[in-house]
Design an enzyme around this catalytic site. Sequence first.
Site, short mmCIF file in Angstrom:
data_model
loop_
_atom_site.label_atom_id
_atom_site.label_comp_id
_atom_site.label_asym_id
_atom_site.label_seq_id
_atom_site.Cartn_x
_atom_site.Cartn_y
_atom_site.Cartn_z
N PHE A 106 -9.61 13.20 -1.20
CA PHE A 106 -9.68 14.25 0.00
C PHE A 106 -9.05 13.67 1.16
O PHE A 106 -8.76 12.39 1.26
CB PHE A 106 -11.10 14.49 0.49
CG PHE A 106 -11.89 15.46 -0.35
CD1 PHE A 106 -11.92 15.53 -1.64
CD2 PHE A 106 -11.99 16.70 0.35
CE1 PHE A 106 -12.51 16.28 -2.41
CE2 PHE A 106 -12.73 17.84 -0.40
CZ PHE A 106 -13.00 17.64 -1.96
N PRO A 118 -12.50 -1.91 1.41
CA PRO A 118 -11.75 -1.59 0.18
C PRO A 118 -11.30 -0.11 0.31
O PRO A 118 -12.17 0.48 0.60
CB PRO A 118 -12.46 -2.15 -0.98
CG PRO A 118 -13.80 -2.19 -0.40
CD PRO A 118 -13.76 -2.59 1.05
N ASP A 119 -10.07 0.14 -0.41
CA ASP A 119 -9.59 1.82 -0.35
C ASP A 119 -10.19 2.02 -2.17
O ASP A 119 -9.46 1.66 -2.72
CB ASP A 119 -8.40 2.04 -0.29
CG ASP A 119 -7.97 3.41 -0.11
OD1 ASP A 119 -8.60 4.21 -0.81
OD2 ASP A 119 -7.40 3.89 0.94
N ASP A 165 -13.32 3.33 7.23
CA ASP A 165 -12.41 2.26 6.78
C ASP A 165 -12.59 0.89 7.18
O ASP A 165 -11.72 0.06 6.58
CB ASP A 165 -10.95 2.94 7.83
CG ASP A 165 -10.63 4.20 7.23
OD1 ASP A 165 -10.38 4.23 6.23
OD2 ASP A 165 -10.09 5.28 7.69
N LYS A 210 -0.24 10.70 2.14
CA LYS A 210 -1.53 10.22 1.80
C LYS A 210 -1.42 10.17 0.00
O LYS A 210 -1.80 9.22 -0.62
CB LYS A 210 -2.64 10.87 2.22
CG LYS A 210 -4.01 9.91 2.04
CD LYS A 210 -4.91 10.53 3.15
CE LYS A 210 -5.07 10.19 4.48
NZ LYS A 210 -6.01 10.67 5.40
N ASN A 234 -20.02 8.01 10.33
CA ASN A 234 -19.03 9.04 10.70
C ASN A 234 -19.97 10.43 10.60
O ASN A 234 -20.80 10.37 10.09
CB ASN A 234 -17.81 9.11 9.89
CG ASN A 234 -17.95 9.07 8.53
OD1 ASN A 234 -18.81 9.93 7.81
ND2 ASN A 234 -17.84 8.08 7.83
N1 CTP Z 1 -11.39 6.76 0.57
C1 CTP Z 1 -11.84 5.66 -0.23
N2 CTP Z 1 -12.01 4.40 0.53
C2 CTP Z 1 -11.66 4.14 1.58
C3 CTP Z 1 -11.22 5.14 2.56
C4 CTP Z 1 -10.92 6.47 1.90
O1 CTP Z 1 -12.05 6.18 -1.33
N3 CTP Z 1 -12.02 2.84 2.10
C5 CTP Z 1 -10.86 7.98 0.27
C6 CTP Z 1 -11.93 9.07 0.72
O2 CTP Z 1 -12.80 9.30 0.02
C7 CTP Z 1 -10.69 10.19 0.45
C8 CTP Z 1 -9.60 9.62 0.78
O3 CTP Z 1 -9.59 8.25 0.77
O4 CTP Z 1 -10.74 10.79 -0.69
C9 CTP Z 1 -8.92 9.92 2.24
O5 CTP Z 1 -9.70 9.46 3.29
P1 CTP Z 1 -9.35 9.56 4.86
O6 CTP Z 1 -10.12 9.04 5.31
O7 CTP Z 1 -8.84 11.00 4.96
O8 CTP Z 1 -7.79 8.53 4.57
P2 CTP Z 1 -7.63 7.11 5.01
O9 CTP Z 1 -7.60 6.18 3.70
O10 CTP Z 1 -8.54 6.75 6.11
O11 CTP Z 1 -6.15 7.26 5.83
P3 CTP Z 1 -5.94 7.51 7.23
O12 CTP Z 1 -6.57 6.29 8.09
O13 CTP Z 1 -4.40 7.49 7.24
O14 CTP Z 1 -6.41 8.84 7.68
#
Ligand code: CTP
Length: 399
Positions: A323, A303-304, A276, A337, A208
């Site tokens: 963020f 993994p989130d 993601d 979120k 990205n």
């Molecule tokens: N994040 C993370 N691990 C992931 C995805 C996101 O730790 N696999 C964290 C990012 O570092 C950030 C936050 O989650 O602090 C939000 O990231 P964002 O990309 O805005 O959110 P998403 O989880 O992708 O949600 P959406 O798809 O609904 O925008």
Amino acid sequence: MLAGKRILLIIGGGIAAFKCHDLIRQLTERGASVTPVMTRAAAEFVTPLSISALAGEKVFTELFDLTAEAEMGHIQLSRSADLVVVAPATANLMAKMAQGLADDLASTLLLATDTPVLVAPAMNVRMWEHPATQRNLAVLQGDGIRVVGPSDGAMACGEFGPGRMAEPMEIVEAVGAALADGPLTGRRILVTSGPTHEPIDPVRYIANRSSGAQGTAIGAALAALGAEVIFVTGPADVPPPAGVRVVRVESAREMQAAVAEALPVDAGVFAAAVADWRVASASDRKLKKTRDGLPALELAENPDILAGVSQMGAGRPGLVVGFAAETDDVVAHATAKRARKGCDWIVANDVSPATGIMGGQENAVVLITADGAESWPRMSKTEVARQLAGRIAGALQDA
Ligand code: CTP
């Protein structure tokens, strides 16, 4: 900021030793006192006389010329400083430090010290990139040693690449961060930054547009307030901040493992733009064009990392900051979120291309906390970082 600070400067044997003249001048102009120690090889590049004249102190070179050796002069010398700076830190000196070797005054001091140490590596690019040096670097960082540089550029040996010693001003900044006595002194803070790269095959990846600029500014701002920062970064465009412990990763899963390794921390700031999705089964060979049609890329969810840390229960950092990169309905999406992920704060920004924020120098953020949404005016990413670091310091003090 450096007034009254005592710095033990260990000068290694490399061509970059000539930069120590300027380094000593910059440090002493800021009120620090510099006690120089030179390795035998360093004296081939700069004269002890010039170093001693600039520092206004005797130069120590030999283990046995410490007059007070009977009273363990080397131990005394290594402990009376506020910070030990090794510049240039040659590959050899780094290897000795990583191994705990003590066969001359410089390495003996480094083994005997209980003072924080900052190293400024300088060497040929191939030596820097050699797995042995990278292994040693990881060991040193694991031991809590701070590293500044090296930077990319043309080198005295005629090659180009990483290996050039950081400029004296960068080292001075890193010294300032290492000595920073601020509201975050004694606090360990994790910062994730940059994009992640998710491999498709050995030569291709999904990525990205994150440059890592905002995460880097946050790492620097937290360090400037005295925090010990563990900076876990994907492949970013901008170099990591000085004076932090840098852990480099590529993929989301590597970032997750590095974050787990860094815990426990007092606070975590998750500024990375983590992909993601990854390719479910990345190929270990380059995908070839065939007549049978296009390759099908099946995706799997990553993994989130933020949600995992926010919801971990025992061992959870006292403050978790996420963020949110949004392109529409910023406050509504970011508020949702925050609740979904379970973090304490969300720093939300509008990354629509028209804002120029992703990859740019400025940011306009909304800070979402349990108390609601607070819009900050558009400002430089450095200023956003400073204000956020100040808020984090306030929150940890209140906790
Ligand atoms: N994040 C993370 N691990 C992931 C995805 C996101 O730790 N696999 C964290 C990012 O570092 C950030 C936050 O989650 O602090 C939000 O990231 P964002 O990309 O805005 O959110 P998403 O989880 O992708 O949600 P959406 O798809 O609904 O925008």
